[in-house]
Write an enzyme that holds these catalytic residues in place. Structure first.
Site, PDB file in Angstrom:
ATOM      1  N   ASP A  30       1.428   9.242   2.319  1.00  0.00           N
ATOM      2  CA  ASP A  30       2.570   8.479   2.837  1.00  0.00           C
ATOM      3  C   ASP A  30       3.032   9.093   4.162  1.00  0.00           C
ATOM      4  OD1 ASP A  30       4.879   6.498   1.298  1.00  0.00           O
ATOM      5  OD2 ASP A  30       5.420   7.503   3.167  1.00  0.00           O
ATOM      6  N   ILE A  31       3.329   8.233   5.136  1.00  0.00           N
ATOM      7  CA  ILE A  31       3.719   8.704   6.475  1.00  0.00           C
ATOM      8  C   ILE A  31       5.121   9.318   6.479  1.00  0.00           C
ATOM      9  CG2 ILE A  31       4.811   6.586   7.356  1.00  0.00           C
ATOM     10  CD1 ILE A  31       3.044   6.922   9.883  1.00  0.00           C
ATOM     11  N   GLN A  94      11.192  -2.467  -2.273  1.00  0.00           N
ATOM     12  CA  GLN A  94       9.882  -2.574  -1.618  1.00  0.00           C
ATOM     13  C   GLN A  94      10.059  -2.900  -0.136  1.00  0.00           C
ATOM     14  OE1 GLN A  94       7.343  -5.720  -3.085  1.00  0.00           O
ATOM     15  NE2 GLN A  94       5.490  -4.752  -2.342  1.00  0.00           N
ATOM     16  N   HIS A 100       1.640  -1.467  -3.926  1.00  0.00           N
ATOM     17  CA  HIS A 100       1.236  -0.064  -3.811  1.00  0.00           C
ATOM     18  C   HIS A 100       1.976   0.756  -4.842  1.00  0.00           C
ATOM     19  CE1 HIS A 100       4.643  -0.821  -1.116  1.00  0.00           C
ATOM     20  NE2 HIS A 100       5.038   0.412  -1.405  1.00  0.00           N
ATOM     21  N   HIS A 102       3.325   4.557  -5.665  1.00  0.00           N
ATOM     22  CA  HIS A 102       3.648   5.883  -5.121  1.00  0.00           C
ATOM     23  C   HIS A 102       3.289   6.956  -6.145  1.00  0.00           C
ATOM     24  CE1 HIS A 102       6.460   4.511  -1.818  1.00  0.00           C
ATOM     25  NE2 HIS A 102       6.501   3.438  -2.593  1.00  0.00           N
TER      26      HIS A 102
HETATM   27  P1  5GP Z   1       7.980   0.872  -0.448  1.00  0.00           P
HETATM   28  O1  5GP Z   1       9.409   1.125  -0.044  1.00  0.00           O
HETATM   29  O2  5GP Z   1       7.477  -0.445   0.055  1.00  0.00           O
HETATM   30  O3  5GP Z   1       7.762   1.059  -1.943  1.00  0.00           O
HETATM   31  O4  5GP Z   1       7.133   2.033   0.227  1.00  0.00           O
HETATM   32  C1  5GP Z   1       6.421   1.865   1.401  1.00  0.00           C
HETATM   33  C2  5GP Z   1       5.926   3.237   1.801  1.00  0.00           C
HETATM   34  O5  5GP Z   1       4.942   3.071   2.799  1.00  0.00           O
HETATM   35  C3  5GP Z   1       7.015   4.146   2.382  1.00  0.00           C
HETATM   36  O6  5GP Z   1       7.097   5.341   1.605  1.00  0.00           O
HETATM   37  C4  5GP Z   1       6.544   4.402   3.798  1.00  0.00           C
HETATM   38  O7  5GP Z   1       6.792   5.723   4.227  1.00  0.00           O
HETATM   39  C5  5GP Z   1       5.061   4.104   3.728  1.00  0.00           C
HETATM   40  N1  5GP Z   1       4.498   3.597   4.972  1.00  0.00           N
HETATM   41  C6  5GP Z   1       4.984   2.591   5.731  1.00  0.00           C
HETATM   42  N2  5GP Z   1       4.187   2.378   6.793  1.00  0.00           N
HETATM   43  C7  5GP Z   1       3.169   3.276   6.687  1.00  0.00           C
HETATM   44  C8  5GP Z   1       2.032   3.549   7.510  1.00  0.00           C
HETATM   45  O8  5GP Z   1       1.784   2.929   8.535  1.00  0.00           O
HETATM   46  N3  5GP Z   1       1.219   4.542   7.099  1.00  0.00           N
HETATM   47  C9  5GP Z   1       1.454   5.259   5.956  1.00  0.00           C
HETATM   48  N4  5GP Z   1       0.580   6.215   5.647  1.00  0.00           N
HETATM   49  N5  5GP Z   1       2.512   5.026   5.168  1.00  0.00           N
HETATM   50  C10 5GP Z   1       3.365   4.046   5.530  1.00  0.00           C
END
Ligand code: 5GP
Ligand code: ZN
Length: 147
Positions: A30-31, A94, A100, A102
């Site tokens: 994760d970035i 999300q 995805h 985590h």
């Molecule tokens: P969500 O909030 O949708 O469950 O989590 C999305 C996750 O994707 C976040 O933890 C965010 O840091 C990660 N993320 C978003 N854009 C990128 C990216 O371009 N590269 C990577 N490696 N992670 C990303």
């Protein structure tokens, strides 16, 4: 999906720090890690939320998540426990509308946590809870036996 950030990562149009890849899923760092070692397991087929994802991809995402759960515990990264977390829709938190999972390594006092409503510690009226179970069973195609 043309503009989906995770589809772009899967097509290698934008970089990622990859940990695992097979025909059905990819896993990368994760970035914006919540804790050190935070990974994402992502099905290669685009689906915004789990109800739209085929069962084979879903099963593989869970299976690979188990492997990586074991891997982070044995990696030397601080890890006493793991949160396996899916935000399945915007209201659930999300941000990226491509399914995805985590994998978040946890240590005591790491500052991460799920915030519960203030009255969460109080058991609720079981008859009202049972009414909600009736609604769910009514639309579930393969309902479980009632307890
Ligand atoms: P969500 O909030 O949708 O469950 O989590 C999305 C996750 O994707 C976040 O933890 C965010 O840091 C990660 N993320 C978003 N854009 C990128 C990216 O371009 N590269 C990577 N490696 N992670 C990303
Ligand atoms: Zn996508």
């Amino acid at each position: 999906m043309e503009d989906c950030i995770f589809c772009k990562i899967i097509r290698a149009e934008i970089p990622c720090i990859k940990v695992f890849e097979n025909d059905l899923v990819i896993a990368f760092m994760d970035i914006r890690p919540v804790t050190p070692g935070h990974l994402l397991v992502v099905p290669k087929k685009h689906a915004a939320i789990i109800p739209d994802l085929d069962n084979e991809s879903l099963a593989e995402m869970i299976s690979i998540a188990k492997d990586l759960d074991i891997a982070v515990r044995n990696s030397g990264i601080p890890c006493e426990a793991v949160n396996l977390q899916v935000a399945d829709g915007k209201a659930a938190g999300q941000e990226v509308p491509h399914v995805h999972l985590h994998i978040i390594p946890r240590t005591t006092g790491d500052g991460f946590g799920l915030r519960m409503p203030a009255d969460h510690t109080v058991p609720k009226d079981m008859s009202k809870i049972a009414e909600l179970a009736v609604l769910i069973r009514a639309v579930n195609s393969d309902p479980p036996e009632a307890e």
